[in-house]
Design a protein around this motif. Structure first.
Motif, PDB file in Angstrom:
ATOM      1  N   THR A 150     -11.985   8.240  -2.715  1.00 17.89           N
ATOM      2  CA  THR A 150     -10.784   8.682  -3.432  1.00 17.89           C
ATOM      3  C   THR A 150     -10.407   7.682  -4.512  1.00 17.89           C
ATOM      4  O   THR A 150     -10.643   6.461  -4.392  1.00 17.89           O
ATOM      5  CB  THR A 150      -9.590   8.854  -2.492  1.00 17.89           C
ATOM      6  OG1 THR A 150      -9.241   7.571  -1.930  1.00 17.89           O
ATOM      7  CG2 THR A 150      -9.910   9.835  -1.385  1.00 17.89           C
ATOM      8  N   SER A 196     -12.836  13.721  -3.955  1.00 15.34           N
ATOM      9  CA  SER A 196     -13.895  12.726  -4.074  1.00 15.34           C
ATOM     10  C   SER A 196     -14.206  12.431  -5.533  1.00 15.34           C
ATOM     11  O   SER A 196     -14.411  13.336  -6.344  1.00 15.34           O
ATOM     12  CB  SER A 196     -15.160  13.215  -3.375  1.00 15.34           C
ATOM     13  OG  SER A 196     -16.246  12.339  -3.645  1.00 15.34           O
ATOM     14  N   ALA A 248     -15.516   3.735   2.081  1.00 14.80           N
ATOM     15  CA  ALA A 248     -14.923   3.821   3.418  1.00 14.80           C
ATOM     16  C   ALA A 248     -13.721   4.749   3.462  1.00 14.80           C
ATOM     17  O   ALA A 248     -13.210   5.042   4.550  1.00 14.80           O
ATOM     18  CB  ALA A 248     -14.514   2.424   3.892  1.00 14.80           C
ATOM     19  N   ASN A 249     -13.268   5.218   2.290  1.00 14.40           N
ATOM     20  CA  ASN A 249     -12.075   6.065   2.222  1.00 14.40           C
ATOM     21  C   ASN A 249     -12.332   7.357   1.445  1.00 14.40           C
ATOM     22  O   ASN A 249     -11.542   7.767   0.621  1.00 14.40           O
ATOM     23  CB  ASN A 249     -10.915   5.284   1.585  1.00 14.40           C
ATOM     24  CG  ASN A 249     -10.360   4.207   2.503  1.00 14.40           C
ATOM     25  OD1 ASN A 249      -9.505   4.469   3.337  1.00 14.40           O
ATOM     26  ND2 ASN A 249     -10.862   3.004   2.333  1.00 14.40           N
ATOM     27  N   GLU A 250     -13.486   7.958   1.728  1.00 10.26           N
ATOM     28  CA  GLU A 250     -13.836   9.286   1.201  1.00 10.26           C
ATOM     29  C   GLU A 250     -13.849   9.312  -0.324  1.00 10.26           C
ATOM     30  O   GLU A 250     -13.572  10.352  -0.926  1.00 10.26           O
ATOM     31  CB  GLU A 250     -12.894  10.367   1.778  1.00 10.26           C
ATOM     32  CG  GLU A 250     -12.960  10.449   3.285  1.00 10.26           C
ATOM     33  CD  GLU A 250     -12.063  11.514   3.856  1.00 10.26           C
ATOM     34  OE1 GLU A 250     -11.039  11.833   3.223  1.00 10.26           O
ATOM     35  OE2 GLU A 250     -12.397  12.050   4.933  1.00 10.26           O
ATOM     36  N   GLN A 253      -6.463  13.591  -3.732  1.00  7.80           N
ATOM     37  CA  GLN A 253      -7.350  12.779  -2.895  1.00  7.80           C
ATOM     38  C   GLN A 253      -8.750  13.377  -2.827  1.00  7.80           C
ATOM     39  O   GLN A 253      -9.417  13.329  -1.785  1.00  7.80           O
ATOM     40  CB  GLN A 253      -6.762  12.638  -1.476  1.00  7.80           C
ATOM     41  CG  GLN A 253      -5.408  11.978  -1.415  1.00  7.80           C
ATOM     42  CD  GLN A 253      -5.509  10.463  -1.444  1.00  7.80           C
ATOM     43  OE1 GLN A 253      -6.247   9.893  -2.236  1.00  7.80           O
ATOM     44  NE2 GLN A 253      -4.755   9.812  -0.571  1.00  7.80           N
ATOM     45  N   SER A 281       0.827  -1.207   0.000  1.00  7.02           N
ATOM     46  CA  SER A 281       0.000   0.000   0.000  1.00  7.02           C
ATOM     47  C   SER A 281       0.861   1.257   0.000  1.00  7.02           C
ATOM     48  O   SER A 281       0.561   2.236  -0.690  1.00  7.02           O
ATOM     49  CB  SER A 281      -0.931   0.006   1.214  1.00  7.02           C
ATOM     50  OG  SER A 281      -1.850  -1.063   1.148  1.00  7.02           O
ATOM     51  N   SER A 288      -7.809   5.133  -3.252  1.00  7.95           N
ATOM     52  CA  SER A 288      -8.312   3.968  -2.526  1.00  7.95           C
ATOM     53  C   SER A 288      -8.741   2.876  -3.501  1.00  7.95           C
ATOM     54  O   SER A 288      -8.593   1.690  -3.210  1.00  7.95           O
ATOM     55  CB  SER A 288      -9.474   4.345  -1.602  1.00  7.95           C
ATOM     56  OG  SER A 288     -10.602   4.793  -2.340  1.00  7.95           O
ATOM     57  N   LYS A 336     -14.601  -0.252  -0.453  1.00 10.15           N
ATOM     58  CA  LYS A 336     -13.305   0.329  -0.094  1.00 10.15           C
ATOM     59  C   LYS A 336     -13.309   1.834  -0.362  1.00 10.15           C
ATOM     60  O   LYS A 336     -12.862   2.637   0.467  1.00 10.15           O
ATOM     61  CB  LYS A 336     -12.204  -0.348  -0.904  1.00 10.15           C
ATOM     62  CG  LYS A 336     -10.798   0.143  -0.610  1.00 10.15           C
ATOM     63  CD  LYS A 336     -10.263  -0.426   0.675  1.00 10.15           C
ATOM     64  CE  LYS A 336      -8.775  -0.126   0.833  1.00 10.15           C
ATOM     65  NZ  LYS A 336      -8.238  -0.677   2.094  1.00 10.15           N
TER      66      LYS A 336
END
Length: 322
Positions: free
Chosen positions: A318, A99, A314-316, A97, A28, A321, A311
């Protein structure tokens, strides 16, 4: 190959030799490093251009006689700026990053001085693309209100709501409509003495039984954008096709989506797009999956696609992600 369209660098070779890339945390971290590297522009030039159909934005030349302002000297470089906007939007979302849902509706876009002037956005200077806030009265926000999309969904002469609808379904939702039946025909130009909008003529076309079902799923996504003409200028009456309209009909950009939700303005339409976030994220995941692995999505991949969507949520939302 996926992120850089190139071979691994020394750091990746070293980590692989030490079997460190088998560790999820290390992997990651390396993905984040690689996406932060300038070489990840290959992902923009590769995936984004394919996903957004950027190489097709100029498939029709804008009619010089009907849209003379588009070719005025102060608009030198405008067409290139229009074509670059969706790509630069993707690049910004990736790098910052932001949305992914901003592709559905947003209060900002990417513009240089030429495009900003065309969109009536003050305070932008120079050839470089920067993030700009859209004026409240601009009617713009998200991919579907970008001029490149409006050009794609036109033939250089008139708008083509069916094509615009197909673009939305394919690009945003990975749900391209089926090809039309044989001899389905085309929406014809106005005959002598007629003064019908493209939508009015399309409504006549939809009376053909073989065409009606598919049009119900495609057309609303194109009708919503009818206030934007071939070159993305806001209009309330029909233009294009011919140099002079003696009494042009009023544009009707209302509609009802296949899910039963109606809209009266492009702003309401954008909100309805935002309400289909799961459909959008699923479509984007499928497109990225195909690009990354070089094969089609199989039924057995459905659980993986669902995991990718969760996924992102859960990670705005992005792109990193994903």
């Amino acid at each position: 190959l996926f992120l850089w369209s190139s071979i691994p660098d020394d750091e990746l070779y070293r980590l692989a030799a030490n079997k460190q890339l088998r560790k999820r945390q290390t992997l990651s971290a390396q993905v984040a490093r690689m996406l932060g590297d300038a070489r990840s522009d290959a992902l923009v030039d590769g995936f984004a251009r394919q996903w957004l159909k950027a190489d097709e934005f100029d498939r029709f030349a804008v009619d010089r006689n009907l849209y003379r302002d588009f070719y005025r000297s102060e608009n030198a470089g405008l067409n290139q700026a229009i074509n670059a906007e969706p790509i630069e939007f993707f690049r910004y979302v990736l790098r910052n990053q932001s949305s992914l849902l901003d592709f559905l509706d947003a209060d900002w876009t990417m513009a240089n001085e030429t495009l900003a002037n065309y969109y009536d956005i003050p305070g932008v200077t120079g050839p470089e693309f920067v993030r700009v806030k859209l004026p409240a009265n601009s009617h713009r926000g998200g991919l579907v209100t970008m001029a490149a999309v409006h050009k794609w969904g036109s033939d250089g002469n008139r708008t083509k709501p069916i094509e615009r609808g197909k673009y939305v379904l394919d690009v945003l939702f990975n749900d391209p409509p089926h090809p039309p039946p044989p001899n389905a025909g085309e929406v014809e130009p106005n005959v002598s003495g007629e003064n019908l909008t493209v939508r009015q003529r399309l409504d006549q076309h939809r009376t053909i039984t073989a065409c009606a079902h598919c049009h119900r799923t495609i057309d609303p996504y194109g009708f919503a954008l009818e206030n934007f003409n071939v070159v993305s200028k806001w209009r309330v009456k029909q233009d294009g096709e011919r140099a002079w309209w003696p009494d042009s009909a009023k544009i009707d950009a209302t509609g009802v989506l296949p899910n039963g939700k109606s809209f009266a303005t492009v702003e309401e339409f954008r909100q309805l797009l935002r309400g289909q976030e799961d459909r959008f994220l699923t479509g984007l995941s499928e497109k990225m999956f195909v690009y990354a692995l070089g094969r089609t999505v199989e039924p057995t991949d459905r659980a993986t696609i669902d995991q990718l969507v969760e996924k992102m949520k859960a990670n705005e939302y992005t792109l990193q992600s994903l």
